[in-house]
Design an enzyme around this catalytic site. Structure first.
Site, PDB file in Angstrom:
ATOM      1  N   SER A 138       0.874  -1.179   0.156  1.00 25.04           N
ATOM      2  CA  SER A 138       0.160   0.218  -0.005  1.00 25.04           C
ATOM      3  C   SER A 138       0.913   1.163  -0.028  1.00 25.04           C
ATOM      4  O   SER A 138       2.087   1.224   0.527  1.00 25.04           O
ATOM      5  CB  SER A 138      -0.687  -0.013   1.386  1.00 25.04           C
ATOM      6  OG  SER A 138      -1.605   1.252   1.330  1.00 25.04           O
ATOM      7  N   TYR A 153      -2.169  -0.704  10.389  1.00 27.61           N
ATOM      8  CA  TYR A 153      -2.031  -1.074   8.806  1.00 27.61           C
ATOM      9  C   TYR A 153      -0.701  -0.500   8.415  1.00 27.61           C
ATOM     10  O   TYR A 153      -0.131  -1.237   7.704  1.00 27.61           O
ATOM     11  CB  TYR A 153      -3.319  -0.384   8.251  1.00 27.61           C
ATOM     12  CG  TYR A 153      -3.378  -0.606   6.891  1.00 27.61           C
ATOM     13  CD1 TYR A 153      -4.021  -2.129   6.286  1.00 27.61           C
ATOM     14  CD2 TYR A 153      -3.246   0.357   5.989  1.00 27.61           C
ATOM     15  CE1 TYR A 153      -4.118  -2.165   5.243  1.00 27.61           C
ATOM     16  CE2 TYR A 153      -3.708   0.143   4.907  1.00 27.61           C
ATOM     17  CZ  TYR A 153      -4.004  -1.089   4.203  1.00 27.61           C
ATOM     18  OH  TYR A 153      -4.256  -1.066   2.917  1.00 27.61           O
TER      19      TYR A 153
HETATM   20  N1  LIG Z   1      -8.592  -0.728  -1.926  1.00 30.19           N
HETATM   21  C1  LIG Z   1      -7.442   0.002  -1.575  1.00 30.19           C
HETATM   22  O1  LIG Z   1      -7.819   1.307  -1.817  1.00 30.19           O
HETATM   23  C2  LIG Z   1      -6.162  -0.453  -1.211  1.00 30.19           C
HETATM   24  C3  LIG Z   1      -5.078   0.308  -1.244  1.00 30.19           C
HETATM   25  C4  LIG Z   1      -3.658  -0.236  -0.986  1.00 30.19           C
HETATM   26  C5  LIG Z   1      -3.945  -1.292  -0.499  1.00 30.19           C
HETATM   27  N2  LIG Z   1      -4.682  -2.182  -0.516  1.00 30.19           N
HETATM   28  C6  LIG Z   1      -4.648  -3.580  -0.219  1.00 30.19           C
HETATM   29  O2  LIG Z   1      -5.032  -4.354  -1.035  1.00 30.19           O
HETATM   30  C7  LIG Z   1      -5.587  -5.600  -0.698  1.00 30.19           C
HETATM   31  C8  LIG Z   1      -7.015  -6.211  -1.218  1.00 30.19           C
HETATM   32  O3  LIG Z   1      -8.035  -5.219  -0.302  1.00 30.19           O
HETATM   33  P1  LIG Z   1      -9.323  -4.335  -0.998  1.00 30.19           P
HETATM   34  O4  LIG Z   1      -9.045  -3.129  -0.914  1.00 30.19           O
HETATM   35  O5  LIG Z   1      -9.480  -5.220  -2.237  1.00 30.19           O
HETATM   36  O6  LIG Z   1     -10.092  -4.890   0.089  1.00 30.19           O
HETATM   37  P2  LIG Z   1     -11.508  -5.892   0.389  1.00 30.19           P
HETATM   38  O7  LIG Z   1     -12.445  -5.431  -0.731  1.00 30.19           O
HETATM   39  O8  LIG Z   1     -11.948  -5.650   1.705  1.00 30.19           O
HETATM   40  O9  LIG Z   1     -10.919  -7.079   0.084  1.00 30.19           O
HETATM   41  C9  LIG Z   1     -10.216  -7.870   1.221  1.00 30.19           C
HETATM   42  C10 LIG Z   1      -9.985  -9.361   1.050  1.00 30.19           C
HETATM   43  O10 LIG Z   1      -9.110  -9.891   1.977  1.00 30.19           O
HETATM   44  C11 LIG Z   1      -9.876 -11.232   2.371  1.00 30.19           C
HETATM   45  N3  LIG Z   1      -9.197 -11.512   3.660  1.00 30.19           N
HETATM   46  C12 LIG Z   1      -9.484 -10.399   4.962  1.00 30.19           C
HETATM   47  N4  LIG Z   1      -8.847 -11.315   6.077  1.00 30.19           N
HETATM   48  C13 LIG Z   1      -8.596 -12.870   5.435  1.00 30.19           C
HETATM   49  C14 LIG Z   1      -8.203 -13.947   6.046  1.00 30.19           C
HETATM   50  N5  LIG Z   1      -7.963 -13.761   7.394  1.00 30.19           N
HETATM   51  N6  LIG Z   1      -8.046 -15.024   5.217  1.00 30.19           N
HETATM   52  C15 LIG Z   1      -8.166 -14.829   3.978  1.00 30.19           C
HETATM   53  N7  LIG Z   1      -8.642 -13.852   3.447  1.00 30.19           N
HETATM   54  C16 LIG Z   1      -8.926 -12.774   4.084  1.00 30.19           C
HETATM   55  C17 LIG Z   1     -11.113 -10.931   2.196  1.00 30.19           C
HETATM   56  O11 LIG Z   1     -12.124 -12.215   2.104  1.00 30.19           O
HETATM   57  P3  LIG Z   1     -12.617 -12.937   3.135  1.00 30.19           P
HETATM   58  O12 LIG Z   1     -13.527 -11.984   4.043  1.00 30.19           O
HETATM   59  O13 LIG Z   1     -13.943 -13.667   2.161  1.00 30.19           O
HETATM   60  O14 LIG Z   1     -11.938 -13.849   3.792  1.00 30.19           O
HETATM   61  C18 LIG Z   1     -11.260 -10.126   0.939  1.00 30.19           C
HETATM   62  O15 LIG Z   1     -11.249 -11.001  -0.287  1.00 30.19           O
HETATM   63  C19 LIG Z   1      -5.368  -5.715   0.798  1.00 30.19           C
HETATM   64  O16 LIG Z   1      -4.374  -6.132   1.255  1.00 30.19           O
HETATM   65  C20 LIG Z   1      -5.354  -4.070   1.047  1.00 30.19           C
HETATM   66  O17 LIG Z   1      -4.848  -3.622   2.139  1.00 30.19           O
HETATM   67  C21 LIG Z   1      -6.153  -1.868  -1.035  1.00 30.19           C
END
Ligand SMILES: NC(=O)c1ccc[n+]([C@@H]2O[C@H](COP(=O)([O-])OP(=O)(O)OC[C@H]3O[C@@H](n4cnc5c(N)ncnc54)[C@H](OP(=O)(O)O)[C@@H]3O)[C@@H](O)[C@H]2O)c1
Length: 248
Positions: A138, A153
């Site tokens: 991130s 985070y």
């Molecule tokens: N969106 C942004 O702006 C952004 C920016 C920078 C970085 N990121 C990073 O991108 C990645 C994806 O996030 P997102 O933004 O797409 O958020 P999201 O839509 O909330 O997706 C998060 C995913 O992580 C899974 N997850 C959470 N805890 C888990 C566990 N214990 N075991 C297995 N799966 C788990 C969830 O699946 P289940 O709940 O079904 O397990 C879900 O599929 C993350 O690492 C986040 O920090 C996102």
């Protein structure tokens, strides 16, 4: 623009596949010819994804559970891989640092950092001919998040950044490349609430040189570069896809 690369014959593992960035990457990799083992805890969502796309294999997995991680990699082996592993499982909560319990801090590190290492380690052991591991870090691993309060985070993602560098160097001679994508702000379950709040959204727009959050498809170029042989000499690197957020 619809980007693809030729990943036919490759087997990819994607964690965090039930929503947001991970889910988007499953479709992208499948469209590029890879067999995709899609992992998350909410199996029904993975099943729904797989129903629409034949190259996707759903796998229930809590990345913090060693048995689940072992089963995940076993599934990839059964399908002839893994060749590409995307660590996208993650979460973050906004709590002032002074009020964050040690248990909550540790939980964030466990999912965002320790599990990233556990999946990478298990995958690397199953890559005798090399492969590509891509961690989703991130921009908040490259700087703090003030005025947003999420110390755990930021600490976890900072850890993912330097873990990526170290694993990239340590496994380079085994033909295993380890890189990270550091996204700026993208739509997902994690950011839904934030984008729905006009004040927060205008803060993102104001502080992003491009003037808006990213679209999920704007991560495709980075993912396909790092997944494919186009990045055969790139390892240990952090690629920010952030509309210029970290440039100023
Ligand atoms: N969106 C942004 O702006 C952004 C920016 C920078 C970085 N990121 C990073 O991108 C990645 C994806 O996030 P997102 O933004 O797409 O958020 P999201 O839509 O909330 O997706 C998060 C995913 O992580 C899974 N997850 C959470 N805890 C888990 C566990 N214990 N075991 C297995 N799966 C788990 C969830 O699946 P289940 O709940 O079904 O397990 C879900 O599929 C993350 O690492 C986040 O920090 C996102």
């Amino acid at each position: 623009m619809t980007l693809t690369a030729d990943l036919s014959g490759r087997v990819a593992v994607v964690t965090g596949a039930s929503s947001g960035i991970g889910r988007h990457f499953c479709s992208l990799l499948s469209r590029s010819g890879a067999t995709v083992v899609a992992a998350a805890r909410r199996l029904e969502r993975l099943q729904e994804l797989a129903d629409g796309e034949p190259g996707i294999v759903p796998q229930a997995c809590d990345v913090t559970q060693a048995d689940d991680v072992a089963r995940l990699i076993e599934t990839a082996i059964v399908h002839g891989g893994p060749h590409v592993v995307i660590n996208a499982a993650g979460f973050g909560e906004a709590t002032p640092a002074a009020e964050t319990s040690i248990a909550d801090f540790q939980r964030t590190l466990e999912v965002d950092l320790t599990a990233t290492f556990a999946v990478a380690q298990a995958a690397a052991a199953a890559m005798p001919e090399g492969g590509s591991i891509i961690n989703i870090a991130s921009i908040l691993g490259l700087s703090g998040s003030w005025p947003v309060t999420q110390a755990a985070y930021c600490a976890a993602k900072g850890g993912v950044v330097n873990l990526t560098r170290q694993l990239g160097a340590e496994w380079a001679r085994d033909g295993i490349r380890v890189n990270a994508i550091a996204p700026g702000w993208f739509p997902s379950e994690q950011t839904d609430e934030m984008f729905a709040n006009e004040r927060s959204l205008s803060w993102v727009k104001r502080n992003t040189p491009v003037g808006r959050p990213g679209r999920l498809d704007e991560l495709d170029g980075a993912l396909l570069l790092l997944s494919s042989d186009a990045s055969s000499y790139i390892t240990g690197q952090i690629l920010a896809v952030d509309g210029g957020w970290t440039a100023h």
